[in-house]
Design a protein around this motif. Sequence first.
Motif, PDB file in Angstrom:
ATOM      1  N   LYS A   3       0.876  -1.191   0.082  1.00  0.00           N
ATOM      2  CA  LYS A   3       0.122   0.111   0.026  1.00  0.00           C
ATOM      3  C   LYS A   3       0.969   1.287  -0.018  1.00  0.00           C
ATOM      4  O   LYS A   3       1.832   1.229   0.781  1.00  0.00           O
ATOM      5  CB  LYS A   3      -0.983   0.052   1.255  1.00  0.00           C
ATOM      6  CG  LYS A   3      -1.946   1.297   1.379  1.00  0.00           C
ATOM      7  CD  LYS A   3      -2.634   1.352   2.558  1.00  0.00           C
ATOM      8  CE  LYS A   3      -3.714  -0.026   2.632  1.00  0.00           C
ATOM      9  NZ  LYS A   3      -4.610   0.004   3.718  1.00  0.00           N
ATOM     10  N   ARG A  30      -7.012   5.971 -11.218  1.00  0.00           N
ATOM     11  CA  ARG A  30      -7.850   4.664 -11.572  1.00  0.00           C
ATOM     12  C   ARG A  30      -7.496   4.014 -12.987  1.00  0.00           C
ATOM     13  O   ARG A  30      -7.849   2.884 -13.166  1.00  0.00           O
ATOM     14  CB  ARG A  30      -9.284   5.021 -11.520  1.00  0.00           C
ATOM     15  CG  ARG A  30     -10.012   5.328 -10.156  1.00  0.00           C
ATOM     16  CD  ARG A  30     -11.485   5.145 -10.027  1.00  0.00           C
ATOM     17  NE  ARG A  30     -11.922   5.557  -8.802  1.00  0.00           N
ATOM     18  CZ  ARG A  30     -11.781   4.732  -7.463  1.00  0.00           C
ATOM     19  NH1 ARG A  30     -11.471   3.770  -7.707  1.00  0.00           N
ATOM     20  NH2 ARG A  30     -12.588   5.334  -6.419  1.00  0.00           N
ATOM     21  N   LEU A  35      -3.043  -0.966 -10.595  1.00  0.00           N
ATOM     22  CA  LEU A  35      -3.684  -0.425  -9.183  1.00  0.00           C
ATOM     23  C   LEU A  35      -4.963  -1.384  -9.043  1.00  0.00           C
ATOM     24  O   LEU A  35      -5.833  -1.540  -9.625  1.00  0.00           O
ATOM     25  CB  LEU A  35      -3.914   0.914  -9.456  1.00  0.00           C
ATOM     26  CG  LEU A  35      -4.860   1.788  -8.382  1.00  0.00           C
ATOM     27  CD1 LEU A  35      -3.823   1.980  -7.141  1.00  0.00           C
ATOM     28  CD2 LEU A  35      -5.461   2.864  -8.770  1.00  0.00           C
ATOM     29  N   ASN A  36      -4.738  -1.842  -7.700  1.00  0.00           N
ATOM     30  CA  ASN A  36      -5.765  -2.789  -7.161  1.00  0.00           C
ATOM     31  C   ASN A  36      -7.176  -2.071  -6.731  1.00  0.00           C
ATOM     32  O   ASN A  36      -8.057  -2.325  -7.153  1.00  0.00           O
ATOM     33  CB  ASN A  36      -5.516  -3.637  -6.356  1.00  0.00           C
ATOM     34  CG  ASN A  36      -4.388  -4.519  -6.696  1.00  0.00           C
ATOM     35  OD1 ASN A  36      -4.315  -4.999  -7.800  1.00  0.00           O
ATOM     36  ND2 ASN A  36      -3.822  -5.145  -5.668  1.00  0.00           N
ATOM     37  N   ASP A  37      -6.617  -0.801  -6.060  1.00  0.00           N
ATOM     38  CA  ASP A  37      -7.633  -0.011  -5.530  1.00  0.00           C
ATOM     39  C   ASP A  37      -7.259   1.362  -4.989  1.00  0.00           C
ATOM     40  O   ASP A  37      -5.967   1.264  -4.682  1.00  0.00           O
ATOM     41  CB  ASP A  37      -8.599  -0.815  -4.237  1.00  0.00           C
ATOM     42  CG  ASP A  37      -9.900  -0.033  -3.783  1.00  0.00           C
ATOM     43  OD1 ASP A  37     -10.531   0.506  -4.544  1.00  0.00           O
ATOM     44  OD2 ASP A  37     -10.012  -0.361  -2.649  1.00  0.00           O
ATOM     45  N   ILE A  38      -8.009   2.453  -5.047  1.00  0.00           N
ATOM     46  CA  ILE A  38      -7.647   3.686  -4.284  1.00  0.00           C
ATOM     47  C   ILE A  38      -8.903   4.040  -3.137  1.00  0.00           C
ATOM     48  O   ILE A  38     -10.093   3.765  -3.640  1.00  0.00           O
ATOM     49  CB  ILE A  38      -7.483   4.788  -5.418  1.00  0.00           C
ATOM     50  CG1 ILE A  38      -7.087   5.936  -4.572  1.00  0.00           C
ATOM     51  CG2 ILE A  38      -8.641   4.809  -6.371  1.00  0.00           C
ATOM     52  CD1 ILE A  38      -6.580   7.226  -5.521  1.00  0.00           C
ATOM     53  N   GLU A  39      -8.413   4.420  -2.079  1.00  0.00           N
ATOM     54  CA  GLU A  39      -9.460   4.653  -1.188  1.00  0.00           C
ATOM     55  C   GLU A  39      -8.809   6.053  -0.606  1.00  0.00           C
ATOM     56  O   GLU A  39      -7.664   6.209  -0.276  1.00  0.00           O
ATOM     57  CB  GLU A  39      -9.446   3.508   0.085  1.00  0.00           C
ATOM     58  CG  GLU A  39     -10.487   4.053   0.953  1.00  0.00           C
ATOM     59  CD  GLU A  39     -10.733   3.016   2.174  1.00  0.00           C
ATOM     60  OE1 GLU A  39     -10.170   3.072   3.386  1.00  0.00           O
ATOM     61  OE2 GLU A  39     -11.201   1.889   1.625  1.00  0.00           O
ATOM     62  N   GLU A  59      -5.018   5.977  -0.206  1.00  0.00           N
ATOM     63  CA  GLU A  59      -4.380   4.623  -0.113  1.00  0.00           C
ATOM     64  C   GLU A  59      -4.489   3.978  -1.497  1.00  0.00           C
ATOM     65  O   GLU A  59      -5.565   3.777  -1.569  1.00  0.00           O
ATOM     66  CB  GLU A  59      -4.791   4.002   1.252  1.00  0.00           C
ATOM     67  CG  GLU A  59      -4.868   4.670   2.434  1.00  0.00           C
ATOM     68  CD  GLU A  59      -5.705   3.749   3.650  1.00  0.00           C
ATOM     69  OE1 GLU A  59      -4.952   3.205   4.471  1.00  0.00           O
ATOM     70  OE2 GLU A  59      -6.908   3.988   3.676  1.00  0.00           O
ATOM     71  N   LEU A  60      -3.496   3.687  -1.761  1.00  0.00           N
ATOM     72  CA  LEU A  60      -3.331   3.021  -3.323  1.00  0.00           C
ATOM     73  C   LEU A  60      -2.781   1.474  -3.121  1.00  0.00           C
ATOM     74  O   LEU A  60      -1.542   1.521  -2.395  1.00  0.00           O
ATOM     75  CB  LEU A  60      -2.477   3.741  -4.131  1.00  0.00           C
ATOM     76  CG  LEU A  60      -2.989   5.180  -4.707  1.00  0.00           C
ATOM     77  CD1 LEU A  60      -2.508   6.258  -3.666  1.00  0.00           C
ATOM     78  CD2 LEU A  60      -2.615   5.549  -5.812  1.00  0.00           C
ATOM     79  N   THR A  61      -3.483   0.435  -3.355  1.00  0.00           N
ATOM     80  CA  THR A  61      -2.746  -0.741  -3.243  1.00  0.00           C
ATOM     81  C   THR A  61      -2.506  -1.491  -4.452  1.00  0.00           C
ATOM     82  O   THR A  61      -3.262  -1.451  -5.570  1.00  0.00           O
ATOM     83  CB  THR A  61      -3.920  -1.540  -2.333  1.00  0.00           C
ATOM     84  OG1 THR A  61      -5.096  -1.586  -3.167  1.00  0.00           O
ATOM     85  CG2 THR A  61      -4.345  -1.227  -1.125  1.00  0.00           C
ATOM     86  N   ASP A  63      -0.316  -5.235  -6.035  1.00  0.00           N
ATOM     87  CA  ASP A  63      -0.056  -6.764  -5.752  1.00  0.00           C
ATOM     88  C   ASP A  63       1.097  -6.949  -4.853  1.00  0.00           C
ATOM     89  O   ASP A  63       1.375  -7.619  -3.818  1.00  0.00           O
ATOM     90  CB  ASP A  63       0.028  -7.624  -6.668  1.00  0.00           C
ATOM     91  CG  ASP A  63      -1.460  -7.895  -7.598  1.00  0.00           C
ATOM     92  OD1 ASP A  63      -2.450  -7.889  -6.969  1.00  0.00           O
ATOM     93  OD2 ASP A  63      -1.473  -8.252  -8.704  1.00  0.00           O
TER      94      ASP A  63
END
Length: 101
Positions: A3, A30, A35-39, A59-61, A63
């Motif tokens: 992350k 996005r 990039l798996n996800d951004i919150e 927060e960017l996740t 692998d």
Amino acid sequence: MIKLTVLYDRPSDVEAFEAYYMANHVPLARKVPGLNDIEVTLFQPGPDGSLPKYHLMAELTFDDPAAMQAALGSEEGKALGADVANFPGTTSSTRLVGVVA
């Protein structure tokens, strides 16, 4: 999973910063391959009404570290990094990288 956390200090123009960040910067993020996800978290005053040290957290996740490096090194990742110069309302940020346990 790894992350990337970016903590933004309170900008000089909160409304303009938030509007730009959500309408422009998040959509750019996005598009970053890998990039798996951004919150995004917008911090609120504490129970005593005092403002927090940070205004916003992204927060960017990814692998793994290699995926993060590849993503941020991509054309989309470079565009995301360059977009920071377009943020309205002067602010600084702190970046942290960690392994999700």
